[in-house]
Design a protein around this motif. Structure first.
Motif, mmCIF file in Angstrom:
data_model
loop_
_atom_site.group_PDB
_atom_site.id
_atom_site.type_symbol
_atom_site.label_atom_id
_atom_site.label_comp_id
_atom_site.label_asym_id
_atom_site.label_seq_id
_atom_site.Cartn_x
_atom_site.Cartn_y
_atom_site.Cartn_z
ATOM 1 N N ALA A 19 36.962 29.778 40.940
ATOM 2 C CA ALA A 19 38.130 29.636 41.444
ATOM 3 C C ALA A 19 37.917 31.337 40.030
ATOM 4 O O ALA A 19 37.457 31.548 39.065
ATOM 5 C CB ALA A 19 38.945 28.505 39.981
ATOM 6 N N GLY A 20 38.605 32.048 40.579
ATOM 7 C CA GLY A 20 38.877 33.909 39.858
ATOM 8 C C GLY A 20 38.302 34.450 40.178
ATOM 9 O O GLY A 20 38.702 35.750 40.426
ATOM 10 N N GLU A 21 37.748 34.320 41.776
ATOM 11 C CA GLU A 21 37.218 35.021 42.893
ATOM 12 C C GLU A 21 37.632 36.400 43.553
ATOM 13 O O GLU A 21 37.905 36.906 43.483
ATOM 14 C CB GLU A 21 36.085 34.677 44.504
ATOM 15 C CG GLU A 21 34.602 33.876 43.768
ATOM 16 C CD GLU A 21 34.433 34.959 42.829
ATOM 17 O OE1 GLU A 21 33.588 35.542 44.767
ATOM 18 O OE2 GLU A 21 33.800 35.303 42.360
ATOM 19 N N SER A 23 41.227 37.046 42.680
ATOM 20 C CA SER A 23 41.439 37.782 41.082
ATOM 21 C C SER A 23 40.690 38.776 40.888
ATOM 22 O O SER A 23 41.373 39.869 40.835
ATOM 23 C CB SER A 23 41.760 37.292 39.684
ATOM 24 O OG SER A 23 43.089 35.951 40.085
ATOM 25 N N GLN B 55 34.285 29.893 34.102
ATOM 26 C CA GLN B 55 34.548 30.706 33.653
ATOM 27 C C GLN B 55 34.711 31.901 32.370
ATOM 28 O O GLN B 55 35.507 32.291 32.357
ATOM 29 C CB GLN B 55 36.319 29.650 34.551
ATOM 30 C CG GLN B 55 36.347 28.714 35.404
ATOM 31 C CD GLN B 55 36.185 29.511 36.250
ATOM 32 O OE1 GLN B 55 37.286 30.814 36.010
ATOM 33 N NE2 GLN B 55 35.918 29.261 37.618
ATOM 34 N N ARG B 58 34.172 34.811 34.037
ATOM 35 C CA ARG B 58 35.374 35.081 34.642
ATOM 36 C C ARG B 58 36.375 35.851 33.906
ATOM 37 O O ARG B 58 36.952 36.659 34.681
ATOM 38 C CB ARG B 58 35.727 34.149 35.818
ATOM 39 C CG ARG B 58 35.231 33.579 36.836
ATOM 40 C CD ARG B 58 35.249 33.236 37.874
ATOM 41 N NE ARG B 58 34.448 32.219 39.159
ATOM 42 C CZ ARG B 58 34.365 33.249 40.494
ATOM 43 N NH1 ARG B 58 34.130 34.155 40.269
ATOM 44 N NH2 ARG B 58 33.244 32.571 40.641
ATOM 45 N N MET B 62 37.613 39.488 33.583
ATOM 46 C CA MET B 62 39.456 39.510 33.495
ATOM 47 C C MET B 62 39.592 40.724 32.265
ATOM 48 O O MET B 62 40.431 41.239 32.079
ATOM 49 C CB MET B 62 40.214 38.840 33.921
ATOM 50 C CG MET B 62 40.011 38.110 34.964
ATOM 51 S SD MET B 62 40.094 38.442 36.529
ATOM 52 C CE MET B 62 39.285 38.237 37.867
ATOM 53 N N ARG B 87 29.238 40.884 37.172
ATOM 54 C CA ARG B 87 29.935 41.998 36.514
ATOM 55 C C ARG B 87 29.882 42.947 35.438
ATOM 56 O O ARG B 87 30.563 43.938 34.491
ATOM 57 C CB ARG B 87 30.905 40.960 35.941
ATOM 58 C CG ARG B 87 31.454 39.734 37.264
ATOM 59 C CD ARG B 87 32.322 40.064 38.076
ATOM 60 N NE ARG B 87 32.492 40.231 39.628
ATOM 61 C CZ ARG B 87 32.845 38.385 39.671
ATOM 62 N NH1 ARG B 87 33.884 38.430 39.138
ATOM 63 N NH2 ARG B 87 33.066 38.107 40.731
#
Lengths: 141, 114
Positions: A19-21, A23, B55, B58, B62, B87
């Motif tokens: 989840a978040g790929e 975005s 997460q 992630r 973000m 990233r």
């Protein structure tokens, strides 16, 4: 018709780790296009929160992002269980997320309010048992 | 300070991103709740957390964070390391607890930002 870039992603509802790929891909695309860091940041946060919600509550869905010179418009559509009381769901701290989601660092009831905060326009349409569509717009100009 | 200074202050082991340690950092935040990081954090370059799952990477991505410090000796798995490498995020681990780790960085001039 002005230049419009459309991005579309299927969000897998089975795999929380991914989840978040979508975005992250949108964020990279906007950066590459030279969109201002503040707009990129707002879109990234709003979309990521929405994508997490789709996986937690709706077994995934489809994200469509349209980028024009004036705005970034995001639509998150799912066929999940729907939101019974949207007004309640918009309250900070209100959450129906299960405990295992909380143990992963989410489910604090901040998702929808944060999505609203990060977008210039936001609309939620939801029918219980049918699904939810969230539309958010962040202005570029 | 830069990430290398934070590494020394917290006596960290670098998990990945060794080549990125000279980046300047101005602010930090400590949280195990990614929802809070997404809702309340702005312009922080280091995230201290006791939470270990993809997460976290992630969320940091973000928020344009440069470095994640895992407290209490927690270690990310290979999938997290791969994601952080992709990233461009530095991962470090410290034996200090959250309160102590935040205190040490504060004592050395790092602040919480806006």
């Amino acid at each position: 018709m002005e230049n419009t870039l459309t991005l579309r992603y299927e969000v897998d509802g089975e795999d929380f780790t991914r989840a978040g790929e979508a975005s992250a891909a949108v964020k990279r695309a906007l950066k590459k296009m030279g969109v201002s860091p503040e707009v990129v940041r707002k879109v990234a946060i709003a979309l990521y929160e929405g994508e997490i919600n789709m996986v937690i509550h709706a077994d995934g869905g489809v994200i469509t992002v349209e980028v024009t010179p004036k705005e970034v418009r995001m639509e998150l559509a799912d066929h999940g269980k729907g939101i019974e009381n949207i007004e309640l769901a918009m309250q900070e701290g209100y959450s129906t997320a299960p405990d295992e989601v909380r143990s992963l660092g989410f489910g604090a009831g901040m998702g929808l309010p944060n999505m609203k905060k990060c977008s210039d326009e936001m609309k939620i349409e939801s029918t219980v048992g049918v699904g939810t569509t969230v539309t958010m717009t962040v202005y570029i100009q | 300070m830069n990430i290398r200074n934070a590494k020394e202050i917290l006596d960290c082991q670098v998990v990945c991103g060794e080549e990125l340690l000279d980046q300047e950092i101005h602010t930090a935040c400590g949280s195990d709740m990614m929802s809070d990081v997404l809702a309340f954090v702005k312009d922080q370059s280091i995230l201290l957390t006791g939470l270990v799952n993809p997460q976290v990477i992630r969320t940091a991505d973000m928020m344009d964070m440069l470095c994640i410090v895992f407290v209490r000796g927690k270690c990310p798995d290979q999938a997290m390391i791969d994601l952080a490498n992709e990233r461009g995020i530095v991962l470090m681990t410290t034996g200090h607890r959250m309160f102590t780790a935040c205190g040490l960085l504060w004592e050395n001039g790092l602040r919480g930002g806006n």
